[in-house]
Design a protein around this motif. Structure first.
Motif, PDB file in Angstrom:
ATOM      1  N   UNK A 105       0.840  -1.189   0.000  1.00  8.54           N
ATOM      2  CA  UNK A 105       0.000   0.000   0.000  1.00  8.54           C
ATOM      3  C   UNK A 105       0.884   1.252   0.000  1.00  8.54           C
ATOM      4  N   UNK A 106       1.893   1.266   0.864  1.00  3.43           N
ATOM      5  CA  UNK A 106       2.809   2.401   0.924  1.00  3.43           C
ATOM      6  C   UNK A 106       3.513   2.616  -0.414  1.00  3.43           C
ATOM      7  N   UNK A 107       3.959   1.534  -1.019  1.00  2.00           N
ATOM      8  CA  UNK A 107       4.686   1.623  -2.280  1.00  2.00           C
ATOM      9  C   UNK A 107       3.813   2.218  -3.382  1.00  2.00           C
ATOM     10  N   UNK A 108       2.534   1.858  -3.402  1.00  2.73           N
ATOM     11  CA  UNK A 108       1.622   2.376  -4.425  1.00  2.73           C
ATOM     12  C   UNK A 108       1.460   3.884  -4.310  1.00  2.73           C
ATOM     13  N   UNK A 109       1.296   4.392  -3.090  1.00  4.56           N
ATOM     14  CA  UNK A 109       1.141   5.834  -2.897  1.00  4.56           C
ATOM     15  C   UNK A 109       2.474   6.548  -3.118  1.00  4.56           C
ATOM     16  N   UNK A 110       3.563   5.933  -2.673  1.00 10.42           N
ATOM     17  CA  UNK A 110       4.888   6.538  -2.862  1.00 10.42           C
ATOM     18  C   UNK A 110       5.277   6.615  -4.330  1.00 10.42           C
ATOM     19  N   UNK A 111       4.636   5.834  -5.192  1.00  7.53           N
ATOM     20  CA  UNK A 111       4.923   5.889  -6.625  1.00  7.53           C
ATOM     21  C   UNK A 111       4.664   7.285  -7.179  1.00  7.53           C
ATOM     22  N   UNK A 112       3.739   8.020  -6.564  1.00  6.97           N
ATOM     23  CA  UNK A 112       3.449   9.387  -6.992  1.00  6.97           C
ATOM     24  C   UNK A 112       4.646  10.284  -6.699  1.00  6.97           C
ATOM     25  N   UNK A 113       5.261  10.085  -5.550  1.00  6.57           N
ATOM     26  CA  UNK A 113       6.414  10.892  -5.152  1.00  6.57           C
ATOM     27  C   UNK A 113       7.669  10.526  -5.925  1.00  6.57           C
ATOM     28  N   UNK A 114       7.924   9.249  -6.111  1.00  5.18           N
ATOM     29  CA  UNK A 114       9.168   8.831  -6.766  1.00  5.18           C
ATOM     30  C   UNK A 114       9.077   8.911  -8.282  1.00  5.18           C
ATOM     31  N   UNK A 115       7.879   9.099  -8.824  1.00  7.24           N
ATOM     32  CA  UNK A 115       7.753   9.429 -10.236  1.00  7.24           C
ATOM     33  C   UNK A 115       8.373  10.805 -10.427  1.00  7.24           C
ATOM     34  N   UNK A 116       9.390  10.916 -11.271  1.00  2.86           N
ATOM     35  CA  UNK A 116      10.129  12.173 -11.395  1.00  2.86           C
ATOM     36  C   UNK A 116       9.354  13.266 -12.134  1.00  2.86           C
ATOM     37  N   UNK A 117       8.165  12.964 -12.626  1.00  2.00           N
ATOM     38  CA  UNK A 117       7.350  13.971 -13.308  1.00  2.00           C
ATOM     39  C   UNK A 117       6.516  14.722 -12.266  1.00  2.00           C
ATOM     40  N   UNK A 118       6.592  16.054 -12.216  1.00  2.00           N
ATOM     41  CA  UNK A 118       5.844  16.824 -11.211  1.00  2.00           C
ATOM     42  C   UNK A 118       4.338  16.557 -11.281  1.00  2.00           C
ATOM     43  N   UNK A 119       3.719  16.458 -10.106  1.00  2.00           N
ATOM     44  CA  UNK A 119       2.289  16.147 -10.011  1.00  2.00           C
ATOM     45  C   UNK A 119       1.561  17.295  -9.314  1.00  2.00           C
ATOM     46  N   UNK A 120       0.594  17.878 -10.013  1.00  2.00           N
ATOM     47  CA  UNK A 120      -0.257  18.934  -9.459  1.00  2.00           C
ATOM     48  C   UNK A 120      -1.610  18.304  -9.158  1.00  2.00           C
ATOM     49  N   UNK A 121      -2.043  18.356  -7.902  1.00  2.00           N
ATOM     50  CA  UNK A 121      -3.307  17.732  -7.526  1.00  2.00           C
ATOM     51  C   UNK A 121      -4.354  18.793  -7.222  1.00  2.00           C
ATOM     52  N   UNK A 122      -5.588  18.538  -7.671  1.00  2.00           N
ATOM     53  CA  UNK A 122      -6.723  19.426  -7.411  1.00  2.00           C
ATOM     54  C   UNK A 122      -7.669  18.714  -6.449  1.00  2.00           C
ATOM     55  N   UNK A 123      -7.947  19.366  -5.311  1.00  2.00           N
ATOM     56  CA  UNK A 123      -8.817  18.789  -4.291  1.00  2.00           C
ATOM     57  C   UNK A 123     -10.109  19.580  -4.224  1.00  2.00           C
ATOM     58  N   UNK A 124     -11.232  18.900  -4.437  1.00  2.00           N
ATOM     59  CA  UNK A 124     -12.545  19.500  -4.259  1.00  2.00           C
ATOM     60  C   UNK A 124     -13.337  18.680  -3.244  1.00  2.00           C
ATOM     61  N   UNK A 125     -14.178  19.347  -2.460  1.00  2.00           N
ATOM     62  CA  UNK A 125     -14.928  18.615  -1.453  1.00  2.00           C
ATOM     63  C   UNK A 125     -14.017  17.990  -0.420  1.00  2.00           C
TER      64      UNK A 125
END
Length: 281
Positions: A105-125
């Motif tokens: 589970x940790x590895x799946x979420x950490x994939x967002x961080x270790x992916x070297x492409x910048x990630x911009x997230x939009x949070x609604x609600x």
């Protein structure tokens, strides 16, 4: 180009190199079942080695970013059975496999961080529980005025274990505030989230927030991919090491990266006041 066909995610990649990832379980308020977090790990792992992807916008369908973990599925799965006090399985054996589950589970979420492409997230609600783990692994967080954030795990009898407790203190930099929201599971509105630095900007509507995110991702995608991935990688490394270690590692990294043709292209384009065109990574 990799196949980005998923059950719980809608994924597209523009010609400019901006990937859009939409969590798509609106009927369940985007609650995370095993399929959802598994696909997020797979998707961002693929992005890391896909030269056509230069930046990412992460969002969610419907009125809520995520209600958190899908508790019904969790209790019916091996995770729930591992907690059954009447089970005759040896505690050490249950614990061994439960640890592997948490690590996956940790590895799946950490994939967002270790992916070297910048990630911009939009949070609604609402952004509850596992949603906090996920957005903490992103690079830039944008919210709508109706967004709210809850580190929910203490309310279901556990400590957050997929990244919030490790990343949130480094994002916000206010230990007292972090401990307060993690101990109490209280609701944090978008205005407060902006004030403490959890999000960088707040917009009135989801449409406005998405446009801002896509514009930002477009600007990033137009930069040298060598420079961008190096910047994210070095920021992550330096966050987790001393200044001296970060400088030494950066020197080694740029020993290679400075050989890129992108530097000459960028300098010449700047002098000519023209937009530079960079090949994909």
């Amino acid at each position: 180009m990799p196949n980005y066909k998923f059950e719980c995610l809608n994924v597209s990649v523009s010609g400019e190199g901006v990937a859009r990832v939409e969590i798509n379980r609106p009927e369940a308020l985007n609650a995370f079942n095993t399929q959802t977090w598994t696909e997020i790990g797979q998707c961002f792992t693929q992005f890391k080695s896909d030269g056509d992807v230069r930046s990412v916008v992460l969002c969610a369908a419907g009125r809520m970013f995520t209600a958190g973990l899908d508790l019904k599925e969790a209790m019916a799965s091996s995770l729930g059975k591992a907690r059954d006090p009447d089970s005759d399985v040896d505690v050490a054996r249950k614990g061994y496999y439960h640890r592997l589950f948490i690590l996956d589970f940790q590895s799946a979420i950490s994939a967002v961080e270790v992916c070297d492409k910048p990630v911009v997230v939009v949070v609604q609600g609402g952004c509850l529980g596992i949603g906090m783990d996920l957005i903490s692994a992103c690079d830039v967080r944008i919210a709508t005025e109706d967004a709210y954030f809850v580190v929910k795990e203490v309310d279901i009898g556990m400590a957050a274990d997929v990244g919030t407790l490790q990343r949130l203190p480094k994002i916000v930099g206010n230990d007292s505030w972090v401990r307060e929201v993690c101990y109490t599971a209280r609701r944090v509105g978008s205005k407060e989230a902006h004030l403490v630095g959890l999000v960088s900007s707040v917009y009135a509507t989801t449409g406005e927030a998405m446009k801002a995110a896509e514009d930002m991702a477009g600007v990033i995608a137009a930069k040298s991919p060598v420079a961008v991935v190096g910047t994210k990688h070095l920021l992550n490394y330096s966050r987790d090491h001393s200044v001296g270690e970060g400088l030494e590692y950066t020197a080694l990294w740029n020993t290679l990266a400075h050989n890129s043709h992108d530097m000459a292209t960028a300098i010449v384009s700047s002098l000519k006041k023209q937009a530079a065109q960079f090949p994909k990574l």
